[in-house]
Motif scaffolding. Structure first.
Motif, PDB file in Angstrom:
ATOM      1  N   SER A   1       0.645  -0.973  -0.068  1.00 24.31           N
ATOM      2  CA  SER A   1       0.152   0.142   0.673  1.00 24.31           C
ATOM      3  C   SER A   1       1.018   1.278   0.159  1.00 24.31           C
ATOM      4  CB  SER A   1      -1.053  -0.321   1.111  1.00 24.31           C
ATOM      5  OG  SER A   1      -0.105   0.216   2.586  1.00 24.31           O
ATOM      6  N   ALA A   2       2.096   1.290   0.432  1.00 24.39           N
ATOM      7  CA  ALA A   2       3.218   2.250   0.605  1.00 24.39           C
ATOM      8  C   ALA A   2       3.663   2.561  -1.179  1.00 24.39           C
ATOM      9  CB  ALA A   2       3.867   2.040   0.806  1.00 24.39           C
ATOM     10  N   GLY A   3       3.001   2.016  -1.735  1.00 22.05           N
ATOM     11  CA  GLY A   3       3.686   2.248  -3.532  1.00 22.05           C
ATOM     12  C   GLY A   3       3.007   2.829  -3.919  1.00 22.05           C
ATOM     13  N   THR A   4       1.772   3.751  -3.686  1.00 15.44           N
ATOM     14  CA  THR A   4       0.723   4.681  -4.375  1.00 15.44           C
ATOM     15  C   THR A   4      -0.176   5.225  -3.480  1.00 15.44           C
ATOM     16  OG1 THR A   4      -1.088   2.506  -5.157  1.00 15.44           O
ATOM     17  CG2 THR A   4       0.829   2.986  -6.797  1.00 15.44           C
ATOM     18  N   MET A   5      -0.152   6.757  -4.697  1.00 17.30           N
ATOM     19  CA  MET A   5      -1.235   7.323  -3.814  1.00 17.30           C
ATOM     20  C   MET A   5      -2.997   6.602  -2.734  1.00 17.30           C
ATOM     21  SD  MET A   5      -2.910  10.774  -4.596  1.00 17.30           S
ATOM     22  CE  MET A   5      -1.139  12.329  -4.591  1.00 17.30           C
ATOM     23  N   VAL A   6      -3.111   5.983  -4.111  1.00 17.76           N
ATOM     24  CA  VAL A   6      -4.626   4.670  -4.048  1.00 17.76           C
ATOM     25  C   VAL A   6      -4.611   3.888  -2.445  1.00 17.76           C
ATOM     26  CG1 VAL A   6      -5.258   6.215  -5.404  1.00 17.76           C
ATOM     27  CG2 VAL A   6      -4.405   3.823  -5.485  1.00 17.76           C
ATOM     28  N   GLY A   7      -3.027   4.019  -2.104  1.00 13.51           N
ATOM     29  CA  GLY A   7      -2.965   1.814  -1.680  1.00 13.51           C
ATOM     30  C   GLY A   7      -3.743   1.777  -0.575  1.00 13.51           C
TER      31      GLY A   7
ATOM     32  N   ASP B   1       4.530  11.755  -8.340  1.00 14.54           N
ATOM     33  CA  ASP B   1       5.525  11.392  -7.572  1.00 14.54           C
ATOM     34  C   ASP B   1       5.574  10.007  -6.750  1.00 14.54           C
ATOM     35  OD1 ASP B   1       5.447  14.019  -8.253  1.00 14.54           O
ATOM     36  OD2 ASP B   1       4.358  15.284  -6.883  1.00 14.54           O
ATOM     37  N   PHE B   2       4.203  10.179  -6.298  1.00 12.51           N
ATOM     38  CA  PHE B   2       4.195   7.936  -5.930  1.00 12.51           C
ATOM     39  C   PHE B   2       5.439   7.206  -6.262  1.00 12.51           C
ATOM     40  CE2 PHE B   2       1.901  10.145  -2.599  1.00 12.51           C
ATOM     41  CZ  PHE B   2       2.107   9.365  -1.560  1.00 12.51           C
ATOM     42  N   LEU B   3       5.032   7.613  -8.124  1.00 15.83           N
ATOM     43  CA  LEU B   3       5.671   6.350  -8.881  1.00 15.83           C
ATOM     44  C   LEU B   3       6.697   6.661  -8.676  1.00 15.83           C
ATOM     45  CD1 LEU B   3       3.080   5.992 -11.793  1.00 15.83           C
ATOM     46  CD2 LEU B   3       3.090   4.129  -9.740  1.00 15.83           C
ATOM     47  N   ILE B   4       7.816   7.790  -8.769  1.00 18.15           N
ATOM     48  CA  ILE B   4       8.786   7.964  -8.824  1.00 18.15           C
ATOM     49  C   ILE B   4       9.248   8.118  -7.755  1.00 18.15           C
ATOM     50  CG2 ILE B   4      10.539  10.080  -9.071  1.00 18.15           C
ATOM     51  CD1 ILE B   4       8.566  11.557 -11.035  1.00 18.15           C
ATOM     52  N   TRP B   5       9.201   8.037  -7.097  1.00 14.79           N
ATOM     53  CA  TRP B   5       9.821   8.185  -5.326  1.00 14.79           C
ATOM     54  C   TRP B   5       9.493   7.096  -3.860  1.00 14.79           C
ATOM     55  CZ3 TRP B   5      13.711  11.044  -5.450  1.00 14.79           C
ATOM     56  CH2 TRP B   5      13.942  12.504  -6.492  1.00 14.79           C
TER      57      TRP B   5
ATOM     58  N   PHE C   1       7.592   4.356  -4.990  1.00 13.18           N
ATOM     59  CA  PHE C   1       6.344   2.602  -5.739  1.00 13.18           C
ATOM     60  C   PHE C   1       8.438   1.917  -6.099  1.00 13.18           C
ATOM     61  CE2 PHE C   1       5.756   0.049  -9.249  1.00 13.18           C
ATOM     62  CZ  PHE C   1       4.697  -1.092  -8.940  1.00 13.18           C
ATOM     63  N   PRO C   2       9.599   2.800  -6.037  1.00 15.59           N
ATOM     64  CA  PRO C   2      10.677   2.022  -6.481  1.00 15.59           C
ATOM     65  C   PRO C   2      11.104   0.844  -5.357  1.00 15.59           C
ATOM     66  CG  PRO C   2      10.972   3.472  -7.918  1.00 15.59           C
ATOM     67  CD  PRO C   2       9.661   3.880  -7.229  1.00 15.59           C
ATOM     68  N   VAL C   3      10.963   1.873  -4.013  1.00 17.16           N
ATOM     69  CA  VAL C   3      11.821   1.326  -2.636  1.00 17.16           C
ATOM     70  C   VAL C   3      10.837   0.150  -2.058  1.00 17.16           C
ATOM     71  CG1 VAL C   3      11.379   2.214   0.069  1.00 17.16           C
ATOM     72  CG2 VAL C   3      12.184   3.983  -1.559  1.00 17.16           C
ATOM     73  N   MET C   4       8.401   0.782  -2.601  1.00 13.77           N
ATOM     74  CA  MET C   4       8.625  -0.844  -2.490  1.00 13.77           C
ATOM     75  C   MET C   4       8.132  -2.002  -3.107  1.00 13.77           C
ATOM     76  SD  MET C   4       5.524  -2.444  -3.268  1.00 13.77           S
ATOM     77  CE  MET C   4       4.839  -1.694  -5.121  1.00 13.77           C
ATOM     78  N   LEU C   5       8.281  -1.993  -4.122  1.00 14.46           N
ATOM     79  CA  LEU C   5       9.062  -2.747  -4.940  1.00 14.46           C
ATOM     80  C   LEU C   5      10.375  -3.681  -4.062  1.00 14.46           C
ATOM     81  CD1 LEU C   5       9.003  -2.217  -8.978  1.00 14.46           C
ATOM     82  CD2 LEU C   5       7.267  -3.457  -6.983  1.00 14.46           C
ATOM     83  N   LEU C   6      11.276  -3.204  -3.378  1.00 16.48           N
ATOM     84  CA  LEU C   6      12.397  -3.536  -3.225  1.00 16.48           C
ATOM     85  C   LEU C   6      11.912  -4.320  -1.739  1.00 16.48           C
ATOM     86  CD1 LEU C   6      15.074  -1.038  -3.540  1.00 16.48           C
ATOM     87  CD2 LEU C   6      14.826  -2.924  -4.783  1.00 16.48           C
ATOM     88  N   CYS C   7      11.198  -3.664  -0.831  1.00 14.90           N
ATOM     89  CA  CYS C   7      10.801  -4.489   0.250  1.00 14.90           C
ATOM     90  C   CYS C   7       9.639  -5.203   0.080  1.00 14.90           C
ATOM     91  CB  CYS C   7      10.022  -3.020   1.270  1.00 14.90           C
ATOM     92  SG  CYS C   7      11.152  -1.649   1.899  1.00 14.90           S
TER      93      CYS C   7
ATOM     94  N   ILE D   1      -8.307   8.279 -11.562  1.00 13.09           N
ATOM     95  CA  ILE D   1      -7.284   9.192 -10.067  1.00 13.09           C
ATOM     96  C   ILE D   1      -5.613   9.063 -11.276  1.00 13.09           C
ATOM     97  CG2 ILE D   1      -5.613   8.540  -8.083  1.00 13.09           C
ATOM     98  CD1 ILE D   1      -8.879   7.133  -7.225  1.00 13.09           C
ATOM     99  N   ALA D   2      -5.037   8.397 -11.058  1.00 13.17           N
ATOM    100  CA  ALA D   2      -3.874   8.305 -11.883  1.00 13.17           C
ATOM    101  C   ALA D   2      -3.458   9.604 -12.616  1.00 13.17           C
ATOM    102  CB  ALA D   2      -3.600   6.672 -13.184  1.00 13.17           C
ATOM    103  N   LEU D   3      -4.229   9.598 -14.066  1.00 15.57           N
ATOM    104  CA  LEU D   3      -4.051  11.178 -14.535  1.00 15.57           C
ATOM    105  C   LEU D   3      -4.709  11.817 -14.368  1.00 15.57           C
ATOM    106  CD1 LEU D   3      -5.007   9.222 -17.743  1.00 15.57           C
ATOM    107  CD2 LEU D   3      -3.234   9.516 -16.643  1.00 15.57           C
ATOM    108  N   HIS D   4      -4.658  12.939 -12.534  1.00 13.13           N
ATOM    109  CA  HIS D   4      -5.593  13.818 -12.361  1.00 13.13           C
ATOM    110  C   HIS D   4      -4.905  15.093 -12.462  1.00 13.13           C
ATOM    111  CE1 HIS D   4      -2.662  14.151  -8.469  1.00 13.13           C
ATOM    112  NE2 HIS D   4      -2.875  13.148  -8.694  1.00 13.13           N
TER     113      HIS D   4
END
Length: 235
Positions: free
Chosen positions: A5-11, A28-32, A34-40, A94-97
């Protein structure tokens, strides 16, 4: 659930709340984040496969036994397909807001908040024979009231000056070490979210970061620290 749920704004509501307070967009969530969430998440999956290897082996065997017994293939019902379509359209809006807000020249995050309400309204119009049932029975009004009261508490803390006092204490503890301040926000939100609902904690902690911004600090990393601490700490 909590890591993903930490990976996107709507998690989960934490993402929406932090995005609104900090002015972050879905991109911004996808850039900053999402990658951290994937690693974790990868680390979590690897640990899970080791910790629950015996249970997974039993599950695999049970699945083989079930499929070898001639179990019928599950069919996807038409209402499920329609629901999936509505959900996909909502997430796409939401993604294209941010792009829509820029194109229309309206306030930042306006489409973010209006898109789910608009899609819900379309469902109500489409199923108008069930609209009253949805409003009366399908909305968890008690939970919404619960969060409203906690947001009121958070606003009271800010209005009374408590958050400014806590913000000064945080900057004093950091003593000019910004990395220490980021670590402190992460640890505090993680521990706090382990004892109370993470949405409630973020609602109460957000005014502190807003107060830190008034001191001239760059608070963007602190918002991300609050996001990961609250989501991961929810475990």
């Amino acid at each position: 659930t909590n890591i993903g749920s930490a990976g996107t704004m709507v998690g989960n509501p934490v993402g929406i709340l932090i995005g609104a307070k900090a002015g972050f967009t879905f991109g911004d969530f996808l850039i900053w984040a999402f990658p951290v969430m994937l690693l974790c998440q990868v680390a979590n999956i690897l640990v899970t496969f080791v910790a629950f290897r015996h249970s997974l082996a039993e599950f695999d065997q049970a699945l083989v036994d079930w499929t070898s017994g001639g179990a019928a293939e599950p069919r996807v019902a038409l209402p499920f397909k329609r629901s999936l379509f509505v959900l996909s359209v909502t997430i796409l809006c939401i993604a294209l807001h941010h792009q829509a807000e820029t194109l229309l020249g309206i306030e930042r995050n306006a489409v973010l908040f209006l898109a789910p309400i608009f899609c819900a309204a379309l469902v109500m119009l489409y199923r108008r024979d069930r609209a009253r049932h949805y409003v009366e029975r399908s909305v968890d009004w008690w939970t919404l009231l619960f969060f409203m009261m906690f947001f009121a508490i958070a606003g009271t803390l800010k209005h009374s000056g408590v958050t400014e006092t806590l913000a000064r204490q945080y900057t004093g503890v950091a003593s000019g070490n910004y990395n220490l301040l980021v670590a402190g926000v992460t640890a505090t939100s993680a521990v706090g979210s382990a004892f109370v609902d993470n949405v409630v904690f973020v609602a109460a902690f957000a005014p502190i970061i807003e107060s830190l911004k008034n001191t001239g600090l760059a608070v963007s990393p602190l918002w991300w620290a609050l996001l990961f601490g609250a989501c991961f700490g929810g475990n």
